[in-house]
Scaffold this motif. Structure first.
Motif, PDB file in Angstrom:
ATOM      1  N   VAL A 190       1.419 -12.839  -2.686  1.00 31.35           N
ATOM      2  CA  VAL A 190       0.635 -11.940  -1.840  1.00 31.35           C
ATOM      3  C   VAL A 190      -0.671 -11.543  -2.534  1.00 31.35           C
ATOM      4  O   VAL A 190      -1.711 -11.437  -1.893  1.00 31.35           O
ATOM      5  N   GLU A 191      -0.633 -11.340  -3.853  1.00 34.34           N
ATOM      6  CA  GLU A 191      -1.859 -10.983  -4.569  1.00 34.34           C
ATOM      7  C   GLU A 191      -2.867 -12.127  -4.535  1.00 34.34           C
ATOM      8  O   GLU A 191      -4.059 -11.912  -4.340  1.00 34.34           O
ATOM      9  N   SER A 192      -2.376 -13.345  -4.714  1.00 32.89           N
ATOM     10  CA  SER A 192      -3.252 -14.515  -4.653  1.00 32.89           C
ATOM     11  C   SER A 192      -3.873 -14.657  -3.262  1.00 32.89           C
ATOM     12  O   SER A 192      -5.073 -14.894  -3.122  1.00 32.89           O
ATOM     13  N   GLY A 193      -3.061 -14.500  -2.237  1.00 32.10           N
ATOM     14  CA  GLY A 193      -3.556 -14.595  -0.863  1.00 32.10           C
ATOM     15  C   GLY A 193      -4.568 -13.507  -0.544  1.00 32.10           C
ATOM     16  O   GLY A 193      -5.584 -13.759   0.102  1.00 32.10           O
ATOM     17  N   ALA A 194      -4.304 -12.292  -1.007  1.00 28.14           N
ATOM     18  CA  ALA A 194      -5.217 -11.181  -0.748  1.00 28.14           C
ATOM     19  C   ALA A 194      -6.548 -11.381  -1.464  1.00 28.14           C
ATOM     20  O   ALA A 194      -7.609 -11.123  -0.894  1.00 28.14           O
ATOM     21  N   ARG A 195      -6.493 -11.854  -2.706  1.00 24.96           N
ATOM     22  CA  ARG A 195      -7.740 -12.121  -3.448  1.00 24.96           C
ATOM     23  C   ARG A 195      -8.565 -13.197  -2.745  1.00 24.96           C
ATOM     24  O   ARG A 195      -9.784 -13.074  -2.619  1.00 24.96           O
ATOM     25  N   ASP A 196      -7.898 -14.242  -2.278  1.00 27.43           N
ATOM     26  CA  ASP A 196      -8.601 -15.320  -1.593  1.00 27.43           C
ATOM     27  C   ASP A 196      -9.254 -14.814  -0.302  1.00 27.43           C
ATOM     28  O   ASP A 196     -10.420 -15.129  -0.027  1.00 27.43           O
ATOM     29  N   LEU A 197      -8.530 -14.037   0.485  1.00 28.64           N
ATOM     30  CA  LEU A 197      -9.104 -13.486   1.717  1.00 28.64           C
ATOM     31  C   LEU A 197     -10.288 -12.573   1.426  1.00 28.64           C
ATOM     32  O   LEU A 197     -11.315 -12.643   2.095  1.00 28.64           O
ATOM     33  N   LYS A 198     -10.150 -11.705   0.410  1.00 31.32           N
ATOM     34  CA  LYS A 198     -11.225 -10.780   0.070  1.00 31.32           C
ATOM     35  C   LYS A 198     -12.461 -11.534  -0.422  1.00 31.32           C
ATOM     36  O   LYS A 198     -13.590 -11.152  -0.138  1.00 31.32           O
ATOM     37  N   ARG A 199     -12.239 -12.634  -1.133  1.00 30.70           N
ATOM     38  CA  ARG A 199     -13.354 -13.462  -1.608  1.00 30.70           C
ATOM     39  C   ARG A 199     -14.072 -14.118  -0.432  1.00 30.70           C
ATOM     40  O   ARG A 199     -15.300 -14.140  -0.371  1.00 30.70           O
ATOM     41  N   ARG A 200     -13.305 -14.623   0.532  1.00 29.92           N
ATOM     42  CA  ARG A 200     -13.911 -15.310   1.674  1.00 29.92           C
ATOM     43  C   ARG A 200     -14.475 -14.362   2.722  1.00 29.92           C
ATOM     44  O   ARG A 200     -15.446 -14.699   3.400  1.00 29.92           O
ATOM     45  N   PHE A 201     -13.844 -13.194   2.860  1.00 26.94           N
ATOM     46  CA  PHE A 201     -14.265 -12.227   3.892  1.00 26.94           C
ATOM     47  C   PHE A 201     -14.372 -10.836   3.280  1.00 26.94           C
ATOM     48  O   PHE A 201     -13.524  -9.966   3.527  1.00 26.94           O
ATOM     49  N   PRO A 202     -15.402 -10.581   2.486  1.00 26.14           N
ATOM     50  CA  PRO A 202     -15.494  -9.298   1.770  1.00 26.14           C
ATOM     51  C   PRO A 202     -15.663  -8.082   2.680  1.00 26.14           C
ATOM     52  O   PRO A 202     -15.409  -6.959   2.256  1.00 26.14           O
ATOM     53  N   MET A 203     -16.018  -8.288   3.927  1.00 25.35           N
ATOM     54  CA  MET A 203     -16.229  -7.156   4.831  1.00 25.35           C
ATOM     55  C   MET A 203     -14.926  -6.600   5.402  1.00 25.35           C
ATOM     56  O   MET A 203     -14.914  -5.504   5.935  1.00 25.35           O
ATOM     57  N   LEU A 204     -13.824  -7.331   5.280  1.00 19.52           N
ATOM     58  CA  LEU A 204     -12.550  -6.876   5.825  1.00 19.52           C
ATOM     59  C   LEU A 204     -11.875  -5.860   4.910  1.00 19.52           C
ATOM     60  O   LEU A 204     -12.007  -5.926   3.689  1.00 19.52           O
ATOM     61  N   LYS A 205     -11.112  -4.944   5.497  1.00 22.98           N
ATOM     62  CA  LYS A 205     -10.295  -4.015   4.722  1.00 22.98           C
ATOM     63  C   LYS A 205      -8.935  -4.686   4.534  1.00 22.98           C
ATOM     64  O   LYS A 205      -8.155  -4.805   5.479  1.00 22.98           O
ATOM     65  N   ILE A 206      -8.663  -5.129   3.326  1.00 19.39           N
ATOM     66  CA  ILE A 206      -7.434  -5.852   3.024  1.00 19.39           C
ATOM     67  C   ILE A 206      -6.580  -5.012   2.087  1.00 19.39           C
ATOM     68  O   ILE A 206      -7.060  -4.541   1.056  1.00 19.39           O
ATOM     69  N   THR A 207      -5.320  -4.808   2.470  1.00 20.82           N
ATOM     70  CA  THR A 207      -4.370  -4.112   1.614  1.00 20.82           C
ATOM     71  C   THR A 207      -3.084  -4.922   1.541  1.00 20.82           C
ATOM     72  O   THR A 207      -2.846  -5.811   2.366  1.00 20.82           O
ATOM     73  N   ILE A 208      -2.267  -4.594   0.547  1.00 17.14           N
ATOM     74  CA  ILE A 208      -0.975  -5.246   0.358  1.00 17.14           C
ATOM     75  C   ILE A 208       0.113  -4.223   0.645  1.00 17.14           C
ATOM     76  O   ILE A 208       0.068  -3.109   0.126  1.00 17.14           O
ATOM     77  N   TYR A 209       1.095  -4.607   1.460  1.00 21.35           N
ATOM     78  CA  TYR A 209       2.235  -3.740   1.750  1.00 21.35           C
ATOM     79  C   TYR A 209       3.444  -4.235   0.969  1.00 21.35           C
ATOM     80  O   TYR A 209       3.789  -5.412   1.023  1.00 21.35           O
ATOM     81  N   ASP A 210       4.085  -3.332   0.234  1.00 19.80           N
ATOM     82  CA  ASP A 210       5.297  -3.626  -0.526  1.00 19.80           C
ATOM     83  C   ASP A 210       6.466  -3.009   0.240  1.00 19.80           C
ATOM     84  O   ASP A 210       6.567  -1.781   0.346  1.00 19.80           O
ATOM     85  N   ALA A 211       7.344  -3.841   0.782  1.00 21.37           N
ATOM     86  CA  ALA A 211       8.437  -3.355   1.629  1.00 21.37           C
ATOM     87  C   ALA A 211       9.448  -2.541   0.837  1.00 21.37           C
ATOM     88  O   ALA A 211       9.990  -1.563   1.350  1.00 21.37           O
ATOM     89  N   GLN A 212       9.702  -2.900  -0.408  1.00 19.44           N
ATOM     90  CA  GLN A 212      10.678  -2.163  -1.209  1.00 19.44           C
ATOM     91  C   GLN A 212      10.182  -0.743  -1.490  1.00 19.44           C
ATOM     92  O   GLN A 212      10.926   0.223  -1.359  1.00 19.44           O
ATOM     93  N   ALA A 213       8.907  -0.613  -1.851  1.00 21.01           N
ATOM     94  CA  ALA A 213       8.320   0.700  -2.128  1.00 21.01           C
ATOM     95  C   ALA A 213       7.892   1.416  -0.847  1.00 21.01           C
ATOM     96  O   ALA A 213       7.601   2.611  -0.872  1.00 21.01           O
ATOM     97  N   LYS A 214       7.827   0.674   0.256  1.00 28.12           N
ATOM     98  CA  LYS A 214       7.350   1.198   1.550  1.00 28.12           C
ATOM     99  C   LYS A 214       5.968   1.841   1.393  1.00 28.12           C
ATOM    100  O   LYS A 214       5.738   2.969   1.839  1.00 28.12           O
ATOM    101  N   ALA A 215       5.070   1.111   0.732  1.00 30.45           N
ATOM    102  CA  ALA A 215       3.734   1.644   0.466  1.00 30.45           C
ATOM    103  C   ALA A 215       2.703   0.535   0.472  1.00 30.45           C
ATOM    104  O   ALA A 215       3.004  -0.615   0.171  1.00 30.45           O
ATOM    105  N   ASP A 216       1.472   0.922   0.828  1.00 33.43           N
ATOM    106  CA  ASP A 216       0.326   0.018   0.765  1.00 33.43           C
ATOM    107  C   ASP A 216      -0.351   0.188  -0.585  1.00 33.43           C
ATOM    108  O   ASP A 216      -0.371   1.271  -1.143  1.00 33.43           O
ATOM    109  N   GLN A 217      -0.931  -0.907  -1.090  1.00 32.48           N
ATOM    110  CA  GLN A 217      -1.765  -0.826  -2.286  1.00 32.48           C
ATOM    111  C   GLN A 217      -3.206  -0.845  -1.849  1.00 32.48           C
ATOM    112  O   GLN A 217      -3.582  -1.579  -0.939  1.00 32.48           O
TER     113      GLN A 217
END
Length: 70
Positions: free
Chosen positions: A38-65
């Motif tokens: 998920v971190e690799s995918g998020a970094r790639d998306l942010k690199r290609r589309f820096p204008m988007l608000k991208i966060t990572i959701y962790d289901a175990q912690a039930k929290a967004d990063q």
């Protein structure tokens, strides 16, 4: 009217119960089994589309990063 809006919000953010997910502008786009994936995918998306608000959701912690956390 409020019921329709509630349903739209709920359906746009059906969070996974296991693993991780990439959220783009608050909507789940892709789910991953591993944190590295998920971190690799998020970094790639942010690199290609820096204008988007991208966060990572962790289901175990039930929290967004926050975007800067990855």
């Amino acid at each position: 009217m409020f019921e329709i809006w509630s349903d739209m919000q709920k359906s746009s953010r059906d969070l996974p119960t296991t693993g991780y997910a990439i959220l783009v502008d608050g909507c789940v786009k892709t789910e991953f089994a591993t944190k590295d994936g998920v971190e690799s995918g998020a970094r790639d998306l942010k690199r290609r589309f820096p204008m988007l608000k991208i966060t990572i959701y962790d289901a175990q912690a039930k929290a967004d990063q926050e975007p800067g956390a990855f």
